[in-house]
Design a protein around this motif. Structure first.
Motif, PDB file in Angstrom:
ATOM      1  N   THR A 184       0.753  -1.208   0.022  1.00 14.01           N
ATOM      2  CA  THR A 184      -0.018   0.051  -0.051  1.00 14.01           C
ATOM      3  C   THR A 184       0.943   1.287  -0.142  1.00 14.01           C
ATOM      4  N   CYS A 221      -6.069   0.979  -0.236  1.00  9.72           N
ATOM      5  CA  CYS A 221      -6.095  -0.139   0.853  1.00  9.72           C
ATOM      6  C   CYS A 221      -6.899  -1.269   0.503  1.00  9.72           C
ATOM      7  N   VAL A 265      -5.599  -3.368  -2.536  1.00  9.98           N
ATOM      8  CA  VAL A 265      -4.297  -4.034  -2.295  1.00  9.98           C
ATOM      9  C   VAL A 265      -5.178  -5.285  -1.267  1.00  9.98           C
TER      10      VAL A 265
END
Length: 476
Positions: A208, A254, A257
């Motif tokens: 991230t 976020c 990922v």
């Protein structure tokens, strides 16, 4: 399907960072909008490897929406984009559904192909009403206009940096499946600062952070947080609109990922009872002609009298705007004094239970930190309401508001009552948008138990605005 014959743009992370930092510098220098528009349109026209542009905008609750426009179509029709506003919660009614979508070319991002798809760029949109003015329910537009007016009239630049905490849970769609499973499963139980290289949480944080750097976030530090499977990835401050956009991008990155890893990134404020919740500590400062107006080496806690008045106005309106900073049923679990909860309406340099903290700073970094913000709040609404309250709000008729024994609500019904009854929230949002927002929050609250109790209820998650979809809500 084979991709051998496709030739879509895929830039290295180093190239992306360079391009996005250059775009960020244009925003800092306030390069005229028409100059940036011409430059971006030329880039899209000349760059054959771009196939589509993803336009992002947020609804009244802060939920992010995306539309992909074919590059060639967008270049020709960017000034005539329409969409159905009645399909967006908190926007127009069905009888008045048409809204326009403008392009904020200064908020253009060169996108990593492995996260957003090859041959794509990102840009934030501006929702425009039928009369050509900014749409009142688009808080991004409200924030942008507010910040620009302050700069034009008083020379103020509003700066912000947000510390956004979240949880990484095992399995994809862990929130959407919570009403079936009744639990969230940790992927790491190491705790604060502790995660071994290569374990799932550390891999997630590293990946991230790499994407953030590529998008020009200018990262500072990242680490596991206090609770199991909890994370925080910090980056540099920016102008208020860029800061709000980056919150939306941060959560999008976020989630993407985590999904690619077979997991879920959650920004529920308190998904698990018994461990620390997640916050979005919001650091704020105001500068003029390059000078930080909050800094005074001789002031109390080295904060200027201008800064203290800003703090005192926020505290005066703490209960009025609590629903804007803590917008969900679940967020009131976090305002629990047993877990460093920032639920005391006071300011302090040291007490982390205070709504506002005065961090150690210098001429460059002097700021105030509003700690009571939940990570699921609409970032545009948060920054707008805090800055406007701090600059234009009223001072409470209390001898010393910083020492008063007052607390934020511990449940959404009290927060709703305070919000509806406050004249200040009408000044902030106007009666129409205020009523729409309150009705949305009331609907969520009424689908959940009035008393929070000692464990997270499925309805708290099922009817949470960031988890919402028609399939889940229709199960009520």
């Amino acid at each position: 399907m084979s991709t051998e014959l496709r030739n879509f743009l895929e830039l290295s992370y180093e190239e992306l960072e360079e391009l996005n930092l250059a775009a960020k510098e244009q925003r800092r220098k306030r390069v005229p909008a028409d100059v940036i528009q011409e430059e971006r349109l030329k880039y899209l026209t000349d760059q054959k490897g771009i196939k589509a542009v993803t336009v992002l905008f947020s609804d009244l609750e802060g939920r992010l929406h995306t539309l992909d426009y074919d590059k060639k179509f967008l270049v020709k029709s960017f000034d005539n984009l329409t969409f159905d506003g009645s399909s967006i919660r908190g926007f127009t009614a069905q009888r008045e559904s048409d809204l326009r979508l403008g392009i904020d070319w200064s908020s253009f991002y060169y996108a990593p192909a492995d996260i957003f798809g090859s041959g794509k760029a990102l840009v934030f949109g501006e929702v425009i009403d039928k009369n050509g003015a900014s749409y009142s329910g688009d808080l991004r537009g409200v924030l942008k206009n507010f910040a620009q007016t302050l700069f034009d009239e008083q020379g103020y630049t509003l700066n912000a940096a947000n510390e956004i905490e979240g949880f990484l849970f095992a399995g994809t769609d862990a929130e959407k499946k919570f009403h079936e499973t009744g639990k969230f499963e940790y992927v790491n139980t190491g705790g604060y600062y502790h995660s071994l290289p290569g374990d799932p949480l550390r891999t997630f944080i590293d990946t991230t952070a790499e994407v953030q750097r590529a998008l020009g976030f200018e990262n500072e530090k990242d680490h596991p947080e206090v609770a199991p499977s909890q994370f925080e990835i910090n980056y540099s401050y920016g102008d208020v609109l860029t800061a709000a956009d980056q919150i939306q991008l941060y959560k999008l990155i976020c989630r993407q990922v985590a999904t690619k890893m077979g997991m879920t990134a959650s920004f529920l404020p308190k998904p698990v009872v018994g461990v620390n919740g997640s916050g979005m500590h919001t650091n704020l400062s105001i500068s003029k002609n390059g000078k930080n107006l909050f800094w005074d080496p001789k002031g109390e806690e080295k904060l200027s009298s201008f800064g203290w008045k800003f703090v005192d106005r926020i505290l005066s309106h703490g209960n009025d705007i609590c629903l804007l900073l803590n917008p969900s049923v679940n967020s009131y679990r976090r305002l629990d004094p047993h877990f460093e909860a920032p639920n005391q309406i006071k300011a302090s340099a040291v007490d982390r239970g205070s709504m506002v903290r005065i961090p150690i700073g210098n001429e460059k970094s002097s700021r105030v930190e509003v700690r009571s913000v939940a990570p699921d709040a609409n970032p545009y609404l948060v920054l707008y309401s805090i800055f406007k309250s701090g600059l234009h709000g009223e001072l409470a008729k209390i001898k010393n508001i910083r020492q008063a024994e007052r607390y934020l609500p511990d449940n959404i019904y009290t927060a709703l009552e305070n919000f509806r009854g406050a004249s200040w929230t009408s000044t902030l949002l106007g009666e129409d948008v205020k009523a729409r927002y309150a009705d949305l929050k009331q609907a969520s609250a009424d689908r959940c138990p009035r008393l929070l109790g000692t464990f997270v209820k499925p309805s708290e998650v099922q009817f949470h605005h960031e988890v919402y979809n028609q399939f889940l809500w229709n199960q009520f």
